[in-house]
Scaffold this motif. Sequence first.
Motif, PDB file in Angstrom:
ATOM      1  N   UNK A  75       0.871  -1.276  -0.014  1.00 17.73           N
ATOM      2  CA  UNK A  75       0.002  -0.040   0.029  1.00 17.73           C
ATOM      3  C   UNK A  75       0.982   1.221   0.181  1.00 17.73           C
ATOM      4  N   UNK A  76       1.891   0.989   0.427  1.00 15.37           N
ATOM      5  CA  UNK A  76       2.815   2.368   0.646  1.00 15.37           C
ATOM      6  C   UNK A  76       4.181   2.250   0.503  1.00 15.37           C
ATOM      7  N   UNK A  77       5.305   3.037   0.276  1.00 16.21           N
ATOM      8  CA  UNK A  77       6.524   2.794   0.225  1.00 16.21           C
ATOM      9  C   UNK A  77       7.210   3.858   0.957  1.00 16.21           C
ATOM     10  N   UNK A  78       8.347   3.750   1.775  1.00 14.88           N
ATOM     11  CA  UNK A  78       9.210   4.464   2.063  1.00 14.88           C
ATOM     12  C   UNK A  78      10.593   4.310   1.998  1.00 14.88           C
ATOM     13  N   UNK A  79      11.293   5.172   1.332  1.00 15.48           N
ATOM     14  CA  UNK A  79      12.717   5.099   1.091  1.00 15.48           C
ATOM     15  C   UNK A  79      13.664   5.146   2.135  1.00 15.48           C
ATOM     16  N   UNK A  80      14.161   3.834   2.726  1.00 15.59           N
ATOM     17  CA  UNK A  80      14.975   4.100   4.061  1.00 15.59           C
ATOM     18  C   UNK A  80      16.354   4.614   3.813  1.00 15.59           C
ATOM     19  N   UNK A  81      16.785   4.678   2.336  1.00 13.71           N
ATOM     20  CA  UNK A  81      18.083   5.265   2.241  1.00 13.71           C
ATOM     21  C   UNK A  81      18.518   6.845   2.913  1.00 13.71           C
ATOM     22  N   UNK A  82      19.553   6.664   3.860  1.00 14.00           N
ATOM     23  CA  UNK A  82      19.846   8.010   4.191  1.00 14.00           C
ATOM     24  C   UNK A  82      18.771   8.667   5.341  1.00 14.00           C
ATOM     25  N   UNK A  83      17.982   7.847   5.663  1.00  9.06           N
ATOM     26  CA  UNK A  83      16.815   8.190   6.462  1.00  9.06           C
ATOM     27  C   UNK A  83      17.604   8.695   7.962  1.00  9.06           C
ATOM     28  N   UNK A  84      18.684   8.100   8.455  1.00 12.76           N
ATOM     29  CA  UNK A  84      18.843   8.454   9.562  1.00 12.76           C
ATOM     30  C   UNK A  84      19.529   9.832   9.672  1.00 12.76           C
ATOM     31  N   UNK A  85      20.469   9.953   8.602  1.00 11.11           N
ATOM     32  CA  UNK A  85      21.271  11.442   8.596  1.00 11.11           C
ATOM     33  C   UNK A  85      20.179  12.520   8.235  1.00 11.11           C
ATOM     34  N   UNK A  86      18.930  12.200   7.473  1.00  5.81           N
ATOM     35  CA  UNK A  86      18.166  13.153   6.958  1.00  5.81           C
ATOM     36  C   UNK A  86      17.301  13.611   8.377  1.00  5.81           C
ATOM     37  N   UNK A  87      16.902  12.605   9.111  1.00  3.76           N
ATOM     38  CA  UNK A  87      15.985  13.125  10.361  1.00  3.76           C
ATOM     39  C   UNK A  87      16.994  13.711  11.317  1.00  3.76           C
ATOM     40  N   UNK A  88      18.167  13.134  11.720  1.00  4.36           N
ATOM     41  CA  UNK A  88      19.027  13.823  12.757  1.00  4.36           C
ATOM     42  C   UNK A  88      19.448  14.789  12.285  1.00  4.36           C
ATOM     43  N   UNK A  89      19.559  15.638  11.067  1.00  5.72           N
ATOM     44  CA  UNK A  89      20.223  16.509  10.350  1.00  5.72           C
ATOM     45  C   UNK A  89      19.183  17.445  10.369  1.00  5.72           C
ATOM     46  N   UNK A  90      17.856  17.300  10.667  1.00  5.18           N
ATOM     47  CA  UNK A  90      17.024  18.357  10.172  1.00  5.18           C
ATOM     48  C   UNK A  90      15.909  18.824  11.388  1.00  5.18           C
ATOM     49  N   UNK A  91      16.560  18.853  12.559  1.00  6.91           N
ATOM     50  CA  UNK A  91      15.653  19.211  13.770  1.00  6.91           C
ATOM     51  C   UNK A  91      14.735  20.418  13.640  1.00  6.91           C
ATOM     52  N   UNK A  92      15.007  21.352  12.622  1.00  7.08           N
ATOM     53  CA  UNK A  92      14.468  22.432  12.520  1.00  7.08           C
ATOM     54  C   UNK A  92      13.809  22.804  11.418  1.00  7.08           C
ATOM     55  N   UNK A  93      13.419  21.247  10.393  1.00  8.05           N
ATOM     56  CA  UNK A  93      12.794  21.400   9.462  1.00  8.05           C
ATOM     57  C   UNK A  93      11.250  21.675   9.687  1.00  8.05           C
ATOM     58  N   UNK A  94      10.693  22.695   8.710  1.00  7.47           N
ATOM     59  CA  UNK A  94       9.401  23.347   8.959  1.00  7.47           C
ATOM     60  C   UNK A  94       8.239  22.133   9.053  1.00  7.47           C
ATOM     61  N   UNK A  95       8.595  20.861   8.622  1.00 10.12           N
ATOM     62  CA  UNK A  95       7.716  19.794   8.502  1.00 10.12           C
ATOM     63  C   UNK A  95       7.115  19.517   9.844  1.00 10.12           C
TER      64      UNK A  95
END
Lengths: 383, 289, 151
Positions: free
Chosen positions: A239-259
């Motif tokens: 039903x869904x997909x989520x690309x796990x590539x680079x997810x760790x760095x993406x989230x740890x590196x974006x604590x102030x993302x507007x999302x």
Amino acid sequence: MTDTVAIGSRYVLDRTAFPALIGALRSTGYRVVGPTVRDGAIVYGEIHEESDLPIGWTDRQEAGKYRLERRADAALFGYNVGPHSWKKYLFPAHERLWTAVRKDDSFEVHPDPIDPTPLAFLGVRACELAAMGIQDRVFGKAGDTSYPERRSHVLRIAVQCGQAGATCFCVSMGTGPGVRGGYDLSLTEILRPDRHCFVLEVGSEAGAAILRGLPLRPATDGDVGVATEIVAKTASSMGRTMDPKGLRDLLVGNPEHPRWEIVARRCLACTNCTMACPTCFCQTTEEVPDLTGEKVERWRRWDSCFNSAFSAVHGTSVRPSTQSRYRQWLTHKLGTWHDQFGESGCVGCGRCITWCPVGIDITEEVAAIRLPATVTVPAKGVA
Amino acid sequence: MATDVASAHATAVPGGSPWVPHPFRVERRTTETVDTMTLVLAPRKGVRPISFRPGQFNMVYVFGVGEAAISIAGDPAHSETLTHTVRSAGKVSAALAQAAPGSTIGVRGPYGTGWPLDQAVGKDVVLVAGGLGLPPLRPALFEMLRHREKYGRIEVIYGARTPKDLVYYDQLQDWRSRKDLRFQTTVDSAGREWYGDVGLVTARVPDIRIDPAQTVAFLCGPEIMMKFTAQALEARGVTDSSIYVSLERNMKCAIGICGHCQLGPEFVCRDGPVFLYHDVRRYLAVREL
Amino acid sequence: MTDVPLRLEDHRFFHEIGGDLLALLGPMAVERTYAIGEMLVRDGDPADRFVLVFEGKVALEIVLPDRPRVTIQTIGGGEVLGWSWLLPPHPWRLDARAVKRTRTLELPAPDLKAILETRPTDGYRFLLRLLPVVAERLENTRVQLMDIHGY
């Protein structure tokens, strides 16, 4: 059937003989738990006999939605995962750790023994096997003793999914739908107009022991081919997909993302996601004295990083806002879990998406965070 | 990135559930300030003493009330007793602060990483304590003074709100009179009875006599104090790879399973509480992390 | 024990200020020694001099009518007492009391201001050194408000 059964060997069990499998488990001394219909959902409960299973039921899941529906056929496992996960048995929501009594001017502590009754988990999905493996490592690293002991009494009978749910993304997370080890027996249900049977694969000696005396025939290449095809079809209809590539760095590196601010406007901090999630392990302890004050019990119970007191130190919460708590949950689950345990904390089961009352979808949130911070994508359902 | 901040997970009684507190008798209770007490505990019969490294903490338990994470404040060479300095703040610490000699307190531990004294060998050492940050540093000071020849200059700066909030008051006089270390005390405000410094601990940093390139600093106190002190030390030329901080977060288990103490990827109970500032400053810089 | 005479150029404030400003200011500098407990300045008195502390420790106290006086900062060698003398209307805003034997050099405010007025470059350089003192005191006060020594 011969007495010695090789691990990896495959058999076919006819549908009519399924009660014998349950019977064999019970007569061996296992308490059987598995999927059953209750309160409008397929949850995990006691399985005394085949009719306790959700025969002929399926589930329709979407973000913030769960409905049961009758199937046109009589499949035993024709649905995906419900709000319960097997952690309710391995890491109970309320567990007494010990009792202590005053003695002279000191006290004596009596740790609670773990119920040694062997448990058979009937119908463990691939994502759930992966989740159990993850929790094995979390509790093991901490040196917890209750969880490993409970785990040692469990027999796991896996089921390979015959269909994918709308919120499923195990393929993205590399956890399914085909089972990858960790089971004692695995079943794939084959339901055709001309036959209804299960292809079994032996995963361990304990699993092999259950099969003794059951009316089985060895699986042919054809049987195995059909089972493989079923799993492949499930895999291609996620039903869904989520690309796990680079997810760790993406989230740890974006604590102030507007999302984070956008998702926080919807999140109720209700903790459904953490309760439904099969890998969430946060817990708290409680001291429960009796009225006389002579005896006291120490309990542990599930807790959630979404609770306001969770991060309270010196009377102030480190994370007073829903925004920082949501960020903590998702960044931990998909990001810092890697730092702590060397793997992702998410198995792609979709429960958090289904059971969020406002339908927050972590696959959508992650996709939005992947976009540059300057691009804001309004969340679905937000005016 | 990783430095040798090794951890110890020994419990008073090996094996068995990690959740079980062991009974210790309160030998002595000393009043430090109006709301802070020091308890000296000795293991009850059948309970092994807890040997610990400076910087570690125990989960200290009051029967019927609950547990709190409290740093061990005593001399590690004399672990036949355990010293804990407690400020009455929540229900557990309030109960601990009232524990009478002869009563029983539960202890499980020790937990966490300690101050890396091995990193300080051959160097000048700066200890900066804010408020109740002195108890966790005290074992390190005992240890360094016991092996004084291993270290260069030792500079200690201790700041409290007012003179009435100073802990270990008598011992402060001993330390201040020693020739082999410099112990400065400062307060935020004082009356006429105080002839010492008034001002922030950071105001003492420009005057400490250290070789910044060969200095290790151990900081303990409110996070904001450690942040400003690190800044002052960096202005002197001490890098963040030579500065260690002791952090505090909500702790229920101390074994890395309850999840409460996480700061980014770190479990403060298990990966800390002592951290290399270089490794954690990025997390401390994020609001509400 | 004889004290070594104090010189403006030895104080951190005037360190490497360059030019001939110190040659002009030197002769007007008055050396003072305060015993423990002696007041350097009093709250409300006209601020009539620029005080440079060379040795010792001075407690800066706030005086409130209904409460015991509170020391909010101590300053020592290498620091200056304040800037009230430069800004109208000129009264000292704090009490300053020696808590250790303290030695200072003090420049009379009217003469100092007159010199700085007629020598704008020196005046500018002087202010560039005074401003960080004010800024640091302000930041320290802000941080002190954050109660960093409390738990």
